[in-house]
Design a protein around this motif. Structure first.
Motif, PDB file in Angstrom:
ATOM      1  N   GLU A 109       0.862  -1.239  -0.122  1.00  0.00           N
ATOM      2  CA  GLU A 109      -0.029  -0.008  -0.052  1.00  0.00           C
ATOM      3  C   GLU A 109       0.810   1.345   0.056  1.00  0.00           C
ATOM      4  O   GLU A 109       0.468   2.223  -0.655  1.00  0.00           O
ATOM      5  CB  GLU A 109      -1.023  -0.072   1.294  1.00  0.00           C
ATOM      6  N   MET A 110       2.039   1.121   0.753  1.00  0.00           N
ATOM      7  CA  MET A 110       2.738   2.336   0.679  1.00  0.00           C
ATOM      8  C   MET A 110       3.482   2.640  -0.487  1.00  0.00           C
ATOM      9  O   MET A 110       3.477   3.734  -0.880  1.00  0.00           O
ATOM     10  CB  MET A 110       3.748   2.126   1.723  1.00  0.00           C
ATOM     11  N   MET A 111       3.804   1.471  -1.349  1.00  0.00           N
ATOM     12  CA  MET A 111       4.522   1.999  -2.768  1.00  0.00           C
ATOM     13  C   MET A 111       3.243   2.310  -3.419  1.00  0.00           C
ATOM     14  O   MET A 111       3.726   3.345  -4.448  1.00  0.00           O
ATOM     15  CB  MET A 111       4.875   0.544  -3.124  1.00  0.00           C
ATOM     16  N   THR A 112       2.275   1.995  -3.416  1.00  0.00           N
ATOM     17  CA  THR A 112       1.255   2.527  -4.350  1.00  0.00           C
ATOM     18  C   THR A 112       0.911   3.944  -4.038  1.00  0.00           C
ATOM     19  O   THR A 112       0.656   5.043  -4.915  1.00  0.00           O
ATOM     20  CB  THR A 112      -0.128   1.606  -4.238  1.00  0.00           C
ATOM     21  N   ALA A 113       0.969   4.348  -2.706  1.00  0.00           N
ATOM     22  CA  ALA A 113       0.531   5.592  -2.235  1.00  0.00           C
ATOM     23  C   ALA A 113       1.650   6.478  -2.564  1.00  0.00           C
ATOM     24  O   ALA A 113       1.412   7.625  -2.926  1.00  0.00           O
ATOM     25  CB  ALA A 113       0.557   5.530  -0.661  1.00  0.00           C
ATOM     26  N   LYS A 115       3.723   6.726  -5.098  1.00  0.00           N
ATOM     27  CA  LYS A 115       3.460   6.931  -6.728  1.00  0.00           C
ATOM     28  C   LYS A 115       2.346   7.866  -6.806  1.00  0.00           C
ATOM     29  O   LYS A 115       2.275   8.725  -7.408  1.00  0.00           O
ATOM     30  CB  LYS A 115       3.617   5.881  -7.389  1.00  0.00           C
ATOM     31  N   SER A 116       1.163   7.117  -6.393  1.00  0.00           N
ATOM     32  CA  SER A 116      -0.086   7.875  -6.662  1.00  0.00           C
ATOM     33  C   SER A 116      -0.178   9.322  -6.403  1.00  0.00           C
ATOM     34  O   SER A 116      -0.710   9.983  -6.946  1.00  0.00           O
ATOM     35  CB  SER A 116      -1.336   6.985  -6.449  1.00  0.00           C
ATOM     36  N   ALA A 117       0.120   9.474  -5.181  1.00  0.00           N
ATOM     37  CA  ALA A 117       0.016  10.870  -4.419  1.00  0.00           C
ATOM     38  C   ALA A 117       1.259  11.701  -4.656  1.00  0.00           C
ATOM     39  O   ALA A 117       1.224  12.949  -4.430  1.00  0.00           O
ATOM     40  CB  ALA A 117      -0.097  10.668  -2.853  1.00  0.00           C
ATOM     41  N   ASP A 118       2.529  11.101  -5.146  1.00  0.00           N
ATOM     42  CA  ASP A 118       3.383  12.095  -5.731  1.00  0.00           C
ATOM     43  C   ASP A 118       4.152  12.534  -4.425  1.00  0.00           C
ATOM     44  O   ASP A 118       4.168  13.662  -4.581  1.00  0.00           O
ATOM     45  CB  ASP A 118       3.227  13.113  -6.620  1.00  0.00           C
ATOM     46  N   VAL A 119       4.588  11.899  -3.496  1.00  0.00           N
ATOM     47  CA  VAL A 119       4.977  12.449  -2.257  1.00  0.00           C
ATOM     48  C   VAL A 119       6.274  11.630  -2.054  1.00  0.00           C
ATOM     49  O   VAL A 119       6.806  10.597  -2.565  1.00  0.00           O
ATOM     50  CB  VAL A 119       3.956  12.113  -1.167  1.00  0.00           C
ATOM     51  N   ASP A 120       7.184  11.865  -0.777  1.00  0.00           N
ATOM     52  CA  ASP A 120       8.264  11.367  -0.589  1.00  0.00           C
ATOM     53  C   ASP A 120       8.273  10.546   0.614  1.00  0.00           C
ATOM     54  O   ASP A 120       9.382   9.885   0.874  1.00  0.00           O
ATOM     55  CB  ASP A 120       9.329  12.576  -0.516  1.00  0.00           C
ATOM     56  N   VAL A 121       7.177  10.642   1.496  1.00  0.00           N
ATOM     57  CA  VAL A 121       7.143  10.048   2.704  1.00  0.00           C
ATOM     58  C   VAL A 121       5.734   9.505   2.832  1.00  0.00           C
ATOM     59  O   VAL A 121       4.881  10.307   2.451  1.00  0.00           O
ATOM     60  CB  VAL A 121       7.273  11.044   3.872  1.00  0.00           C
ATOM     61  N   VAL A 122       5.577   8.297   3.109  1.00  0.00           N
ATOM     62  CA  VAL A 122       4.244   7.660   3.445  1.00  0.00           C
ATOM     63  C   VAL A 122       4.411   7.282   5.025  1.00  0.00           C
ATOM     64  O   VAL A 122       5.163   6.168   4.957  1.00  0.00           O
ATOM     65  CB  VAL A 122       3.984   6.505   2.526  1.00  0.00           C
ATOM     66  N   TYR A 123       3.616   7.747   6.042  1.00  0.00           N
ATOM     67  CA  TYR A 123       3.723   7.355   7.221  1.00  0.00           C
ATOM     68  C   TYR A 123       2.648   6.199   7.460  1.00  0.00           C
ATOM     69  O   TYR A 123       1.623   6.315   7.031  1.00  0.00           O
ATOM     70  CB  TYR A 123       3.364   8.337   8.208  1.00  0.00           C
ATOM     71  N   GLY A 124       3.172   5.101   8.034  1.00  0.00           N
ATOM     72  CA  GLY A 124       2.098   4.041   8.587  1.00  0.00           C
ATOM     73  C   GLY A 124       1.602   4.338  10.043  1.00  0.00           C
ATOM     74  O   GLY A 124       2.348   4.724  10.929  1.00  0.00           O
ATOM     75  N   VAL A 125       0.401   4.783  10.006  1.00  0.00           N
ATOM     76  CA  VAL A 125      -0.252   5.378  11.192  1.00  0.00           C
ATOM     77  C   VAL A 125      -0.978   4.030  11.905  1.00  0.00           C
ATOM     78  O   VAL A 125      -1.934   3.372  11.213  1.00  0.00           O
ATOM     79  CB  VAL A 125      -0.918   6.598  11.082  1.00  0.00           C
ATOM     80  N   ARG A 126      -1.046   3.752  13.151  1.00  0.00           N
ATOM     81  CA  ARG A 126      -1.623   2.823  13.809  1.00  0.00           C
ATOM     82  C   ARG A 126      -3.138   3.262  13.970  1.00  0.00           C
ATOM     83  O   ARG A 126      -3.401   4.424  14.847  1.00  0.00           O
ATOM     84  CB  ARG A 126      -0.993   2.560  15.094  1.00  0.00           C
ATOM     85  N   PRO A 193       6.902  16.472   1.318  1.00  0.00           N
ATOM     86  CA  PRO A 193       5.467  16.105   0.957  1.00  0.00           C
ATOM     87  C   PRO A 193       5.028  14.688   1.628  1.00  0.00           C
ATOM     88  O   PRO A 193       5.994  13.887   1.184  1.00  0.00           O
ATOM     89  CB  PRO A 193       5.338  16.082  -0.576  1.00  0.00           C
ATOM     90  N   SER A 194       4.142  14.498   2.050  1.00  0.00           N
ATOM     91  CA  SER A 194       3.867  13.234   2.822  1.00  0.00           C
ATOM     92  C   SER A 194       2.122  12.784   2.587  1.00  0.00           C
ATOM     93  O   SER A 194       1.354  13.590   2.391  1.00  0.00           O
ATOM     94  CB  SER A 194       4.260  13.235   4.301  1.00  0.00           C
ATOM     95  N   THR A 195       2.177  11.623   3.019  1.00  0.00           N
ATOM     96  CA  THR A 195       0.836  11.155   3.133  1.00  0.00           C
ATOM     97  C   THR A 195       0.696   9.884   4.318  1.00  0.00           C
ATOM     98  O   THR A 195       1.945   9.523   4.834  1.00  0.00           O
ATOM     99  CB  THR A 195       0.142  10.521   1.745  1.00  0.00           C
ATOM    100  N   GLU A 196      -0.529   9.438   4.433  1.00  0.00           N
ATOM    101  CA  GLU A 196      -0.379   8.338   5.597  1.00  0.00           C
ATOM    102  C   GLU A 196      -1.231   7.272   4.975  1.00  0.00           C
ATOM    103  O   GLU A 196      -2.236   7.169   4.254  1.00  0.00           O
ATOM    104  CB  GLU A 196      -1.275   8.932   6.869  1.00  0.00           C
TER     105      GLU A 196
END
Length: 326
Positions: A109-113, A115-126, A193-196
């Motif tokens: 899911e992080m790899m998909t996110a 690339k699709s969101a064009d960000v540099d950081v994807v945080y795994g949030v519990r 730029p980041s997403t979760e």
């Protein structure tokens, strides 16, 4: 050091994890093979005393993407992450613990996110921490609330150290001059730029936690002193409070003296000495922590030392079990 052929590096710090390793291999390898990309699993053995290193060496014979970096001594979780950041070669880097409480399946899911969101950081949030004890959940909430107030609201609540970052972030982190960095604060502070991606935190797959209450408090204190001067300001305010209390005691003592009602006693003396003495000791302790960090920084000692890297030793004779444990 970027390898153009490697899409992903998975950095896994380990310390005495021999019990969980068979489960880790069974879950991690099929998942990563199924992504259809070039990858490496970079395990940083943080000076384990059990058979963790020898089991990893044996597993690498059948799993060519598995790479072992062994530190000469136990240097701590954040130092092991730093070693992984410095030696990872992939375009993207994921950090995950070996206990499998953070499910490896979320990596897809992080790899998909990213690339699709064009960000540099994807945080795994519990999104659910019911598998953790009440004490751990409570201290975690206190930690993230405190960090949000002191450092900034960009810190993902319940983010931990399960995240995916791009090579731009890796290079930026490696370029920082500071030692003793706390990754869950440094990476948000950089401002990329980041997403979760939300997930449910599971129970530990096997073994027992190595991150006890003392280490959690140490992480919290390091986080505060590394990213905020608030404790120094607290010391200043406590000093002012102590000065005001002293002034009140002096005025009160003079008033009693002038009224002719002065009675020798120890209660007021003990109270004054106790309050002001406690404030002074607390202020000195806070100042001492910052001086200690400056002293450690001036020594310029490396945060960790790498004793073995299976990538560099390919083609050489493999380590036997005794040499790996030494």
């Amino acid at each position: 050091m970027l390898d153009p052929e490697l899409e992903l590096s998975v950095v896994v710090p380990m310390y005495d994890e021999e019990e969980v390793l068979p489960i880790f291999f069974d879950r991690m390898r099929p998942l990563l093979d199924g992504l259809g990309i070039q990858y490496e699993v970079l395990v940083v053995d943080d000076g384990s005393r059990d058979a963790t290193a020898s089991m990893l060496i044996a597993a690498a014979g059948d799993w060519p993407q598995l790479r072992l970096v062994r530190l000469l001594r136990n240097s701590g979780h954040q130092a092991a992450l730093s070693a992984g950041f410095r030696r990872a070669r992939g375009k993207y880097l994921v950090t995950i613990d070996a206990d499998l409480q953070d499910p490896p399946e979320v990596i897809a899911e992080m790899m998909t996110a990213v690339k699709s969101a064009d960000v540099d950081v994807v945080y795994g949030v519990r999104s659910d921490r019911s598998s953790d004890s009440f004490g751990k959940r409570t201290t975690a909430r206190m930690y993230y609330r405190l960090m949000s107030r002191l450092v900034g609201k960009d810190i993902p609540f319940d983010g931990g150290d399960f995240r995916l970052v791009s090579r731009r972030v890796v290079d930026a982190v490696n370029g920082l001059p500071e030692d003793g960095r706390v990754f869950r604060l440094v990476i948000p502070w950089l401002g990329f730029p980041s997403t979760e991606v939300a997930y449910v935190r599971a129970e530990r797959a096997a073994g027992h936690t190595k991150y006890n209450l003392t280490k959690m408090f140490r992480l919290a204190f390091d986080s505060v002193t590394a990213f905020s001067a608030a404790p120094l300001r607290l010391a200043t305010w406590l000093g002012l409070l102590g000065g005001l209390l002293s002034a009140v005691f002096v005025v009160g003592a003079l008033a009693i003296k002038l009224a002719g009602q002065s009675v020798p006693g120890w209660t007021s003396t003990v109270l004054a000495v106790s309050v002001i003495g406690a404030i002074q000791l607390l202020c000195l302790g806070l100042l001492g922590e910052y001086v200690a960090r400056l002293f450690q920084s001036s020594q310029k000692r490396p945060q960790f030392l790498v004793g073995y890297d299976s990538l560099e030793d390919k083609g050489h004779q493999a380590l036997d079990e005794e040499s790996v444990r030494s």
